[in-house]
Design a protein around this motif. Structure first.
Motif, PDB file in Angstrom:
ATOM      1  N   GLN A 126      69.895 -17.357  22.555  1.00 14.31           N
ATOM      2  CA  GLN A 126      68.983 -17.771  21.494  1.00 14.31           C
ATOM      3  C   GLN A 126      68.492 -16.533  20.741  1.00 14.31           C
ATOM      4  O   GLN A 126      68.335 -15.453  21.316  1.00 14.31           O
ATOM      5  N   TYR A 127      68.253 -16.711  19.448  1.00 16.29           N
ATOM      6  CA  TYR A 127      67.683 -15.625  18.663  1.00 16.29           C
ATOM      7  C   TYR A 127      66.205 -15.446  19.005  1.00 16.29           C
ATOM      8  O   TYR A 127      65.535 -16.386  19.458  1.00 16.29           O
ATOM      9  N   GLY A 128      65.710 -14.247  18.772  1.00 12.43           N
ATOM     10  CA  GLY A 128      64.336 -13.932  19.123  1.00 12.43           C
ATOM     11  C   GLY A 128      63.322 -14.807  18.430  1.00 12.43           C
ATOM     12  O   GLY A 128      62.197 -14.977  18.917  1.00 12.43           O
ATOM     13  N   GLU A 129      63.683 -15.391  17.285  1.00 12.62           N
ATOM     14  CA  GLU A 129      62.779 -16.280  16.561  1.00 12.62           C
ATOM     15  C   GLU A 129      62.758 -17.691  17.128  1.00 12.62           C
ATOM     16  O   GLU A 129      62.086 -18.570  16.604  1.00 12.62           O
ATOM     17  N   GLY A 130      63.543 -17.923  18.189  1.00  7.53           N
ATOM     18  CA  GLY A 130      63.527 -19.226  18.844  1.00  7.53           C
ATOM     19  C   GLY A 130      64.488 -20.236  18.266  1.00  7.53           C
ATOM     20  O   GLY A 130      64.381 -21.432  18.564  1.00  7.53           O
ATOM     21  N   ASP A 131      65.444 -19.795  17.466  1.00  5.59           N
ATOM     22  CA  ASP A 131      66.408 -20.730  16.880  1.00  5.59           C
ATOM     23  C   ASP A 131      67.822 -20.238  17.150  1.00  5.59           C
ATOM     24  O   ASP A 131      68.033 -19.241  17.824  1.00  5.59           O
ATOM     25  N   GLY A 132      68.811 -20.966  16.618  1.00  3.90           N
ATOM     26  CA  GLY A 132      70.197 -20.586  16.798  1.00  3.90           C
ATOM     27  C   GLY A 132      70.652 -20.608  18.246  1.00  3.90           C
ATOM     28  O   GLY A 132      71.513 -19.824  18.653  1.00  3.90           O
ATOM     29  N   THR A 133      70.090 -21.531  19.026  1.00  6.12           N
ATOM     30  CA  THR A 133      70.465 -21.622  20.439  1.00  6.12           C
ATOM     31  C   THR A 133      71.958 -21.919  20.578  1.00  6.12           C
ATOM     32  O   THR A 133      72.491 -22.806  19.919  1.00  6.12           O
ATOM     33  N   THR A 134      72.608 -21.170  21.444  1.00  5.40           N
ATOM     34  CA  THR A 134      74.030 -21.365  21.717  1.00  5.40           C
ATOM     35  C   THR A 134      74.216 -21.654  23.193  1.00  5.40           C
ATOM     36  O   THR A 134      73.751 -20.889  24.045  1.00  5.40           O
ATOM     37  N   LYS A 135      74.890 -22.762  23.467  1.00  9.55           N
ATOM     38  CA  LYS A 135      75.172 -23.162  24.854  1.00  9.55           C
ATOM     39  C   LYS A 135      76.680 -23.272  25.013  1.00  9.55           C
ATOM     40  O   LYS A 135      77.355 -23.850  24.160  1.00  9.55           O
ATOM     41  N   SER A 136      77.195 -22.716  26.081  1.00  7.01           N
ATOM     42  CA  SER A 136      78.626 -22.839  26.337  1.00  7.01           C
ATOM     43  C   SER A 136      78.871 -22.949  27.827  1.00  7.01           C
ATOM     44  O   SER A 136      78.141 -22.364  28.638  1.00  7.01           O
ATOM     45  N   ILE A 137      79.897 -23.707  28.166  1.00 13.53           N
ATOM     46  CA  ILE A 137      80.319 -23.815  29.553  1.00 13.53           C
ATOM     47  C   ILE A 137      81.835 -23.964  29.570  1.00 13.53           C
ATOM     48  O   ILE A 137      82.403 -24.729  28.785  1.00 13.53           O
ATOM     49  N   ASP A 138      82.477 -23.214  30.440  1.00 14.23           N
ATOM     50  CA  ASP A 138      83.927 -23.222  30.560  1.00 14.23           C
ATOM     51  C   ASP A 138      84.303 -23.491  32.014  1.00 14.23           C
ATOM     52  O   ASP A 138      83.643 -22.988  32.945  1.00 14.23           O
ATOM     53  N   PHE A 139      85.344 -24.260  32.196  1.00 13.60           N
ATOM     54  CA  PHE A 139      85.923 -24.489  33.509  1.00 13.60           C
ATOM     55  C   PHE A 139      87.363 -23.996  33.486  1.00 13.60           C
ATOM     56  O   PHE A 139      88.122 -24.335  32.570  1.00 13.60           O
ATOM     57  N   ALA A 140      87.728 -23.235  34.474  1.00  8.70           N
ATOM     58  CA  ALA A 140      89.105 -22.767  34.606  1.00  8.70           C
ATOM     59  C   ALA A 140      89.575 -23.072  36.017  1.00  8.70           C
ATOM     60  O   ALA A 140      88.923 -22.688  37.002  1.00  8.70           O
ATOM     61  N   TRP A 141      90.684 -23.779  36.105  1.00  4.53           N
ATOM     62  CA  TRP A 141      91.235 -24.146  37.419  1.00  4.53           C
ATOM     63  C   TRP A 141      92.717 -23.837  37.444  1.00  4.53           C
ATOM     64  O   TRP A 141      93.439 -24.088  36.469  1.00  4.53           O
ATOM     65  N   PRO A 162      69.884 -11.692   9.348  1.00  2.34           N
ATOM     66  CA  PRO A 162      68.539 -11.105   9.348  1.00  2.34           C
ATOM     67  C   PRO A 162      67.707 -11.674  10.492  1.00  2.34           C
ATOM     68  O   PRO A 162      67.796 -12.860  10.826  1.00  2.34           O
ATOM     69  N   GLY A 163      66.872 -10.813  11.055  1.00  2.00           N
ATOM     70  CA  GLY A 163      66.091 -11.272  12.194  1.00  2.00           C
ATOM     71  C   GLY A 163      67.011 -11.687  13.316  1.00  2.00           C
ATOM     72  O   GLY A 163      66.836 -12.746  13.924  1.00  2.00           O
ATOM     73  N   GLY A 164      68.013 -10.847  13.594  1.00  2.00           N
ATOM     74  CA  GLY A 164      69.129 -11.278  14.404  1.00  2.00           C
ATOM     75  C   GLY A 164      69.168 -10.771  15.825  1.00  2.00           C
ATOM     76  O   GLY A 164      70.260 -10.653  16.388  1.00  2.00           O
ATOM     77  N   ARG A 165      68.037 -10.461  16.470  1.00  2.00           N
ATOM     78  CA  ARG A 165      68.084 -10.074  17.879  1.00  2.00           C
ATOM     79  C   ARG A 165      68.448 -11.310  18.701  1.00  2.00           C
ATOM     80  O   ARG A 165      67.738 -12.311  18.698  1.00  2.00           O
ATOM     81  N   PHE A 166      69.597 -11.251  19.402  1.00  2.00           N
ATOM     82  CA  PHE A 166      70.121 -12.416  20.109  1.00  2.00           C
ATOM     83  C   PHE A 166      70.130 -12.150  21.608  1.00  2.00           C
ATOM     84  O   PHE A 166      70.785 -11.223  22.091  1.00  2.00           O
ATOM     85  N   PHE A 167      69.365 -12.949  22.363  1.00  2.00           N
ATOM     86  CA  PHE A 167      69.276 -12.832  23.809  1.00  2.00           C
ATOM     87  C   PHE A 167      70.185 -13.876  24.464  1.00  2.00           C
ATOM     88  O   PHE A 167      70.295 -15.002  23.975  1.00  2.00           O
ATOM     89  N   TYR A 168      70.791 -13.501  25.579  1.00  2.00           N
ATOM     90  CA  TYR A 168      71.620 -14.467  26.286  1.00  2.00           C
ATOM     91  C   TYR A 168      71.634 -14.161  27.777  1.00  2.00           C
ATOM     92  O   TYR A 168      71.395 -13.031  28.218  1.00  2.00           O
TER      93      TYR A 168
END
Length: 957
Positions: free
Chosen positions: A200-215, A944-950
């Motif tokens: 998520q970006y530091g401003e609390g938006d742009g949340t990104t969720k991902s999940i991968d399965f590899a078998w 802009p305002g693009g600090r992205f935490f994950y």
């Protein structure tokens, strides 16, 4: 390279002669001993030869699975676009639909897609392979795409990515002028792995969720792999960042739209010949107009329109577009015997994405510049119950421009659903011929990319014209309701909207079917070693179509009009590659090899191509290799370029004839073009008509690369380093007959400066002076030339008590970039220049420092973009223009810092946890005055305002 357009008989003869070479090459043997061959031969992007020496033939950058995980990125395109040799390309930071219109190559805007560009030569000049097989081009939902949407390839299936930044048409065929991206899928994988990330970006938006399965699992004779991937990226609104909250940062609404919620009305009073340019006062929803009042001092409900009245459309735009992607990939590989194997692959991927633009404007009258006769030739009856002026507004006599933005209808929302299917199968094997071992493979692949775009919030201009005309004519049509465009927000009722606001659906599809057969091995011995060869046949069929909504085809769509496109062609090709060992002597260099490759391509469109490539590899000593290559290449016109029907894209153009003139010496030329001396451009958004051209020739290219790879032995396993690698490459690309249209602003400027019909033909003006027609068709434009250097250093430090460090420093320096039109007109692109949402930095640099100790690891990455310059245009009078004396704005050098720390619980199913932040110091991109949206170049910089935490977790069972 030679382009041949002649009889099919001649083409067949040449093809037969080349095909006749194949058995001779395959069967030519030598009884001398050969090195032991196995099924697991070396395969390298950039050559078809399966020899260990192939590793150093060409410059290939490898992105490993560990590199992908360390980036914190969830898109293949984002990873490629972060490379130093990448250029500007579409991604999910481009809120494209409704703003960019139809590009001149007929490909559509590719809304929601993400592409790759190498060497700043354009996405359509980059070939994308998956496991060495061509990938299907995108269906953009607004045209027939000429580039690949990398969002169609899930990250979960990727083992590594190999990027060849060198011309490779002789090996891979059309589209490989700028280079090749080869995505290698996972094969040998045992167990189940789950990888999940939340950011998520530091401003609390742009949340990104991902999940991968590899078998994956393996037996003695088979292995299986299944990958599932899900990614969900949320929206970031332009209004939520200060820099993107206005059309041009630092200028307020001065560059906003003249189509406002209250309306702008420019007309001539037929009773007094008074010219009005007025807008209702705020709150005057049923404004009173007094025709007796003239000038700008008024006591009725109107005032003269000024820049302060312009509409801030940025409040509705998106800074990051939402995108949801789900994909599944399965692969099975079998060994039927010790010498024959086979495989089968299946992929399905769906992308659902959304773009949003401000409520659609209604521009009516001869200065509208829409190119739609229904809007440009509008007639508004005096009998319309909402017309406050008391007389007809007729485009033929007294109406100049009406700009009204019906905010009542909401923003324009463009929803895309894109499905990709791929199925592939093949056989591969090895056999002995005499004392030689030959390797062969046969492959079949079918792929489809299909897109549908649904547009909410646009308008039916035919219904608008009827609703503004004679009320009696409107009453005679079921559902027609007289339209009020004269009042303020809220005066367009739901009944009015029901008549004028449709739902628009556009569809597009690209199909690719291909079959290939390859043979490689050794031919015979020379004194310096074995002559190796690789040869192959390929046949592929490409088909694409674009079907706009029936409303659009009928010409009733108020937005960007277009016509259907469809086309197909097939191509048959033969490729041969040979490696000749010229020298093998430790006294004067260890080894010198000459590589020669050639490809013959025969297109059903009547084009035949022969493209050669030559390479030298000189291993002076074990640790130092010099290499050089020269290649000729080509790019065949795409389906959209060949068969694309007339369509339109909207460009923001500064009319050089608008007062006050930026160049007063052009006043005479403007008068000669019929522009009144007091003309002021009311609407900078000009509609450009474009379309395909079935007479286009292929683009041709020449590529040269030279450099060295050095791994100094005196540093290897020393106290200073475990290993050091230095790689230096000089590159040069020359493209002739580049398929594109001349830059629209350049064409307009040259027309006014020269009055030459070469530039002015197709540009028409209304009697009031405004541009009301702009034809900008495709042609084989001229030349593109670029050169530069890649400088890479990798330093692996020894293991110490505090752990092990690894540093990698990659640099690209662009020495020259020059695009010239067919008539010598120089295009505005160049090193250190920002133009049309596209930058060519003189220097881009990535530096990474990785550390590991036990279960802990950490990484620090710097991404540097050198200074750029752009023209200020009409923003020259604002302080945001940094150098007004030279009409220049400087985009200062920018450096981003990315950090990650990770810990792996080796005793708990190898569970790994990582925390990272990209753009750790919250660096804003430099302000761009010439960019189309959001005040920055979305293909070059972080938002802009693009600090992205994950945070990321992965576990294996």
């Amino acid at each position: 390279m030679k382009t041949i357009r002649n009889s099919r008989l001649a083409q067949a003869v040449r093809g037969a002669l080349l095909l006749a070479m194949l058995p001779a090459v395959a069967l030519a043997q030598d009884e001398a001993a050969d090195d032991l061959k196995t099924l697991d031969r070396v395969e390298v992007t950039g050559t078809r030869l399966k020899t260990a020496e192939a590793e150093g033939l060409v410059p290939v950058q490898r992105i490993t699975r560990a590199d992908i995980d360390r980036s914190g990125l969830t898109s293949v395109a984002d990873i490629i676009q972060s490379l130093t040799g990448s250029g500007s390309a579409l991604n999910t930071k481009f809120n494209s639909s409704g703003n960019f219109g139809f590009p001149p190559d007929g490909s559509g805007v590719g809304a929601g897609s993400a592409q790759a560009d190498l060497r700043h030569l354009g996405s359509k000049r980059v070939l994308v392979l998956v496991d060495g097989i061509r990938w299907v081009n995108e269906a953009s939902a607004s045209g027939v795409g000429a580039a690949t949407d990398l969002n169609t390839i899930p990250l979960a299936i990727i083992d590594r990515i190999e990027v060849l930044e060198d011309g490779a048409s002789s090996l891979y065929g059309s589209d490989a002028i700028a280079g090749v991206i080869n995505i290698i899928t996972r094969r040998d994988f045992d167990g189940l792995a789950i990888n999940a990330q939340l950011g998520q970006y530091g401003e609390g938006d742009g949340t990104t969720k991902s999940i991968d399965f590899a078998w994956g699992t393996s037996t003695e004779r088979a292995n299986f792999f299944l990958g599932l991937s899900y990614t969900d990226q949320d929206v970031v609104f332009s209004r939520d960042r200060a820099q993107s909250s206005f059309p041009v940062p630092g200028t307020g609404v001065a560059f906003g739209s003249s189509a406002t919620p209250t309306g702008r009305f420019i007309f001539i009073d037929p009773n007094t010949s008074e010219v009005f340019d007025i807008t209702p006062n705020d709150g005057a929803n049923n404004p009173f107009f007094d025709p007796a009042q003239t000038g700008c001092t008024r006591t009725d409900d109107y005032h003269c329109f000024t820049s302060a009245d312009r509409f801030n459309f940025s409040q509705f735009n998106l800074l990051l577009t939402p995108s949801e992607r789900v994909g599944a990939f399965g692969q099975a590989r079998f060994e039927f015997s010790d010498s024959v194997g086979g495989y089968a692959k299946l992929l399905w991927n769906r992308r659902q994405s959304t773009n949003q633009a401000a409520p659609e404007p209604l521009f009516l009258g001869p200065e509208a510049g829409t190119g739609n006769p229904l809007a440009d030739n509008i007639f508004i009856s005096a009998l319309n119950p909402f017309n406050p002026f008391g007389f007809d507004l007729d485009s033929a006599t007294n109406l100049i421009l009406i700009g009204r933005r019906p905010v009542e209808g909401g923003p324009r929302v463009f929803e895309q659903e894109v499905d990709t299917w791929y199925v592939g199968a093949g056989l591969e094997g090895v056999f002995d011929a005499g004392q030689r071992t030959l390797y062969w493979d046969v492959n079949l692949a079918f792929s489809e990319n299909k897109a549908e775009q649904t547009n909410f919030g646009s308008y039916n201009i035919r219904n608008i014209a009827l609703a503004l005309g004679d009320p009696a004519a409107c009453a005679a049509v079921a559902g027609c309701t007289p339209l009020n465009i004269f009042g303020g927000p809220g005066t367009i009722t739901p009944q009015m909207l029901a008549w004028i606001q449709p739902i628009v659906r556009d569809r597009s599809q690209n199909d690719l079917a291909l079959v290939t057969a390859n043979l490689s091995g050794s031919l015979f011995e020379l004194p310096a070693g074995s002559v190796d060869f690789a040869t192959g046949l390929e046949h592929r069929r490409l088909e694409g179509w674009y079907r706009p909504d029936a409303l659009t085809i009928a010409g009733d769509y108020n937005g960007v009009p277009s016509l259907p496109t469809s086309g197909k062609y097939d191509v048959s090709e033969l490729v041969v590659e040979l490696n000749f060992p010229l020298w093998n002597n430790d006294e004067i260099g260890q080894k010198l090899d000459l590589t020669v490759a050639g490809r013959y391509s025969d297109y059903s469109t009547g084009i035949s191509e022969v493209t050669p490539k030559y390479g030298l590899r000189f291993q002076l000593v074990e640790e130092l290799v010099f290499r050089a290559s020269y290649a000729e290449g080509f790019r065949a016109p795409s389906i959209g370029e060949l068969f694309g029907s007339a369509s339109r894209f909207d460009a923001q153009l500064d009319d050089p004839c608008s007062t006050p003139l930026l160049n007063p010496s052009l006043a005479g030329n403007c008068a000669a073009l019929g522009v009144p001396s007091n003309y002021q451009q009311p609407n900078p958004q000009i509609s450009i008509t474009t379309g395909g051209n079935d007479q286009l020739d292929p683009e041709s290219s020449r590529s040269f690369a030279a450099g060295f790879v050095w791994s100094p032995s005196f540093l290897e396993n020393s106290s200073a380093a475990e290993r050091v690698d230095v790689e230096v490459t000089y590159y040069r690309h020359d493209i002739e007959g580049a398929i594109q249209a001349i830059d629209a602003q350049t064409q307009l400027d040259l027309c006014v400066q020269t009055l030459d019909a070469l530039y002015c033909d197709g540009i028409t003006r209304a009697p009031t002076g405004g541009i009301n027609g702009f034809n900008n068709r495709l042609t084989n434009l001229g030349t593109i030339e670029t050169d530069g250097w890649d400088l890479d250093l990798v330093w692996v430090f020894p293991v110490t008590d505090i752990g092990q460090f690894k540093a990698a420093w990659r640099n690209t320096l662009v020495g020259d970039y020059r695009a010239v039109g067919a008539a010598g007109q120089v295009q505005p692109q160049g090193p250190g220049i920002e133009v049309v949402d596209s930058a060519i930095p003189e220097w881009t640099s990535n530096f990474s420092l990785d550390w590991s100790r036990g279960n802990w690891s950490a990484g620090w990455t710097l991404r540097h973009i050198s200074e750029l310059r752009e023209q200020c245009g009409r923003a020259i009078s604002f302080p945001v223009c940094s150098d007004p004396a030279n009409n220049t704005n400087v985009l200062e050098a920018t450096t981003y810092h990315d950090l990650q720390v990770a810990y792996r619980f080796k005793d708990f199913n190898d569970l790994g946890l990582a925390f990272g932040v990209n753009n750790a110091f919250d660096k804003d991109p430099p302000i761009c005055l010439s960019c189309s949206l959001n005040g920055y170049d979305a293909s070059t910089y972080d938002i802009p305002g693009g600090r992205f935490f994950y945070v990321r977790a992965d576990i294996k069972f």
